[in-house]
Write a protein that holds these residues in place. Sequence first.
Motif, PDB file in Angstrom:
ATOM      1  N   THR A 133       0.833  -1.209   0.000  1.00  0.00           N
ATOM      2  CA  THR A 133       0.000   0.000   0.000  1.00  0.00           C
ATOM      3  C   THR A 133       0.868   1.259   0.000  1.00  0.00           C
ATOM      4  OG1 THR A 133      -0.237  -0.373   2.376  1.00  0.00           O
ATOM      5  CG2 THR A 133      -2.110  -0.945   0.975  1.00  0.00           C
ATOM      6  N   LEU A 134       0.320   2.302  -0.583  1.00  0.00           N
ATOM      7  CA  LEU A 134       1.078   3.545  -0.769  1.00  0.00           C
ATOM      8  C   LEU A 134       1.487   4.208   0.538  1.00  0.00           C
ATOM      9  CD1 LEU A 134      -0.745   5.515  -3.607  1.00  0.00           C
ATOM     10  CD2 LEU A 134       1.651   4.900  -3.530  1.00  0.00           C
ATOM     11  N   ILE A 175      -2.308   0.396 -10.100  1.00  0.00           N
ATOM     12  CA  ILE A 175      -2.766   1.151  -8.929  1.00  0.00           C
ATOM     13  C   ILE A 175      -4.088   0.509  -8.520  1.00  0.00           C
ATOM     14  CG2 ILE A 175      -3.520   3.384  -7.995  1.00  0.00           C
ATOM     15  CD1 ILE A 175      -0.657   3.629  -8.819  1.00  0.00           C
ATOM     16  N   GLY A 176      -4.136  -0.054  -7.342  1.00  0.00           N
ATOM     17  CA  GLY A 176      -5.358  -0.719  -6.877  1.00  0.00           C
ATOM     18  C   GLY A 176      -5.727  -0.208  -5.497  1.00  0.00           C
ATOM     19  N   PHE A 177      -6.479  -1.014  -4.787  1.00  0.00           N
ATOM     20  CA  PHE A 177      -6.933  -0.592  -3.455  1.00  0.00           C
ATOM     21  C   PHE A 177      -6.992  -1.818  -2.556  1.00  0.00           C
ATOM     22  CE2 PHE A 177     -10.455   0.310  -0.438  1.00  0.00           C
ATOM     23  CZ  PHE A 177      -9.880   1.406   0.203  1.00  0.00           C
ATOM     24  N   ASN A 178      -6.493  -1.664  -1.334  1.00  0.00           N
ATOM     25  CA  ASN A 178      -6.499  -2.789  -0.404  1.00  0.00           C
ATOM     26  C   ASN A 178      -7.509  -2.478   0.708  1.00  0.00           C
ATOM     27  OD1 ASN A 178      -5.931  -4.602   1.705  1.00  0.00           O
ATOM     28  ND2 ASN A 178      -3.852  -4.928   0.891  1.00  0.00           N
ATOM     29  N   VAL A 224      -6.521  -3.248   4.388  1.00  0.00           N
ATOM     30  CA  VAL A 224      -5.642  -2.226   4.970  1.00  0.00           C
ATOM     31  C   VAL A 224      -6.465  -0.981   5.332  1.00  0.00           C
ATOM     32  CG1 VAL A 224      -3.704  -0.659   4.503  1.00  0.00           C
ATOM     33  CG2 VAL A 224      -3.542  -3.064   3.858  1.00  0.00           C
ATOM     34  N   PHE A 225      -7.382  -0.608   4.440  1.00  0.00           N
ATOM     35  CA  PHE A 225      -8.226   0.571   4.716  1.00  0.00           C
ATOM     36  C   PHE A 225      -9.004   0.391   6.025  1.00  0.00           C
ATOM     37  CE2 PHE A 225     -12.652   2.148   4.324  1.00  0.00           C
ATOM     38  CZ  PHE A 225     -12.395   3.497   4.516  1.00  0.00           C
ATOM     39  N   GLN A 252      -8.128   6.062   2.752  1.00  0.00           N
ATOM     40  CA  GLN A 252      -8.211   5.438   1.424  1.00  0.00           C
ATOM     41  C   GLN A 252      -6.950   5.714   0.603  1.00  0.00           C
ATOM     42  OE1 GLN A 252     -11.811   7.238   0.021  1.00  0.00           O
ATOM     43  NE2 GLN A 252     -13.112   5.899   1.258  1.00  0.00           N
ATOM     44  N   CYS A 253      -6.453   6.951   0.669  1.00  0.00           N
ATOM     45  CA  CYS A 253      -5.228   7.274  -0.083  1.00  0.00           C
ATOM     46  C   CYS A 253      -4.072   6.424   0.412  1.00  0.00           C
ATOM     47  CB  CYS A 253      -4.884   8.761   0.058  1.00  0.00           C
ATOM     48  SG  CYS A 253      -6.046   9.817  -0.795  1.00  0.00           S
ATOM     49  N   CYS A 254      -3.977   6.250   1.748  1.00  0.00           N
ATOM     50  CA  CYS A 254      -2.900   5.417   2.310  1.00  0.00           C
ATOM     51  C   CYS A 254      -3.065   3.959   1.883  1.00  0.00           C
ATOM     52  CB  CYS A 254      -2.924   5.473   3.842  1.00  0.00           C
ATOM     53  SG  CYS A 254      -2.417   7.058   4.508  1.00  0.00           S
ATOM     54  N   SER A 255      -4.297   3.542   1.598  1.00  0.00           N
ATOM     55  CA  SER A 255      -4.574   2.128   1.332  1.00  0.00           C
ATOM     56  C   SER A 255      -4.609   1.788  -0.150  1.00  0.00           C
ATOM     57  CB  SER A 255      -5.917   1.719   1.958  1.00  0.00           C
ATOM     58  OG  SER A 255      -5.940   2.103   3.311  1.00  0.00           O
TER      59      SER A 255
END
Length: 655
Positions: free
Chosen positions: A209-210, A301-304, A307-308, A346-349
């Motif tokens: 994650t970012l 670029i996805g979303f976890n 983690v969120f 969300q940005c962090c995840s």
Amino acid sequence: MLKKLRAPPLLNLVFANRKLSFYDTSSTPKTKEDNAKLSQRRHYSMRPHREQEQRNAEDVLFDMFASEETGLISMGKFLAGLKTTGIRRNDPRVRELMDNLKKVHKLNNYETGSSAETQHLNRETFKAVVAPNIVLIAKAFRQQFVIPDFTSFVKDIEDIYNRCKTNTLGKLADYIPQLSRYNPDSWGLSICTIDGQRFSIGDVEVPFTLQSCSKPLTYAIALEKLGPKVVHSYVGQEPSGRNFNELVLDQNKKPHNPMINAGAILTCSLMNALVKPDMTSAEIFDYTMSWFKRLSGGEYIGFNNAVFLSEREAADRNYALGFYMRENKCFPKRTNLKEVMDFYFQCCSMETNCEAMSVIAASLANGGICPTTEEKVFRPEVIRDVLSIMHSCGTYDYSGQFAFKVGLPAKSGVSGGMMLVIPNVMGIFAWSPPLDHLGNTVRGLQFCEELVSMFNFHRYDNLKHLSNKKDPRKHRYETKGLSIVNLLFSAASGDVTALRRHRLSGMDITLADYDGRTALHLAASEGHLECVKFLLEQCHVPHNPKDRWGNLPVDEAENFGHSHVVEFLRSWAEKVDQPNEECQPEAVTTKTQADEEICSTSDLETSPATSPIPTPAESGSRAGSGRSSPVPSDAGSTASAGSASSIDDKTKPGL
Ligand SMILES: NC(=O)CC[C@H](N)C(=O)O
């Protein structure tokens, strides 16, 4: 069972407003007759002729890689050569080339035994196949990218990578379970230059994650949309000198900068309340993700979600920061704190990998233009501001030391990422989860520090005077003196490939040094027949320049006992010195000038001088970028030359 070979299909290729019809001989076995014709053609091509001077970059590339025996080019070898320059097969800028290869392969519907990428092509087919992307390809082989010798550079990077690999210090972040489950041995490194040269090693496709690496990106969007004045009326530009999640504001009751948690939460509020006040939370999420995606040239670029959810669950400190800022009236009016906090988590995840992040870093290095898609994502002023803050505040409470030691803008994240930007050169992303006590990736940090001790990438390294650091960059000018040294060295050491590169770069191959010694003199005196042949047959250098002692290349070959070279040079001289031949070279005396370091036999009006390779623009190809631009196609064809459809199976008769 293998199909019997049958007559090769007639291909019609529409390119650059002309239609080429010819037989593709790519997998046809050569008969003796064919070979005789081929060598006849080659014999003819040895003669200095005006037309040959106009041979374009596609021809030179073909000659670089074609087999003497078959007269065909192995696309496998060609693509491998392209890879050494840093250009990958899946680079969007060579998409037309790859599509054309597939089309040609499909058209050759007799059994070839090779794949689209390993097929062998004749000159005409090759030229048509590479034409749409020739600007980029020629630039690559002319060594005109920002890192001209990418292979050597990559070797050094591998060495540093391997040294960092053995470093087992650091601890995994454990404030959420997903981060604590990372493999501490994970170690990936990706590089993308501003010319889109790519190199990756290690765990570069493992998703992570970012986290804080999202902070410069949301800040960039806010700057792009609101401008620095508005943004910095809410958030400062000073390093905090404190932990990234410290409950502290500056003396103006603003968060210190956008790279720490308080500042990033504030940036998120600007996105919600000012950039896109009419958007729902879901729309703002999509909107932000699409910016990240464009910066990464469409890479992962996805979303976890796990983690969120964990981030939101374990966010007491971040909520405290939010309330503290609300109490101090830090946010714009109409801020919905709950939505802002969710957006921050969300940005962090958002999920990514080293490959994609190196392209993002390269877009930052490239003034906001993605090197692989050439899309202008951010204005250069925005990037300048982002990099300035990354330089002073990007690595938490290590930022001062990092700016001192590494001297480059960077941003680290708690998942083990380190984004490093070498402005106007390249972006690098290092990922390894174990962190030091300040929250920076241990291996990533070691990599950055070793990188600048090997290369002169530190902002304040001196580029003009010699230092003990390497400079892998292409500089805007290379002294003529240095290039002739390289040219003569290549000839003396028998390096035909290097000679080809010099030729492809448009260099005057007839150049002589202070003593009037040319590449041909050196190749002859060292007995390098291949080089001698290349210089005469392909570069059409005069065979008889005299050095300051009056020696011809043939004299040199004789003096040093290279009879095979003597024989070749004599028969060549006989052939070109016949009377009534067009374009005969005169006997040449290379004048040496005591007050000039170097001179060129062509400057001295020898004939025929090697003309520099025409630039793609000169030879009628598309100018400007490596991508194709539309060129009118033949009537009736759906193909637009310069596009993937320039090789169009609808236009193939006889199949
Ligand atoms: N340093 C970081 O990467 C911080 C991001 C993390 N999600 C936090 O807000 O605490």
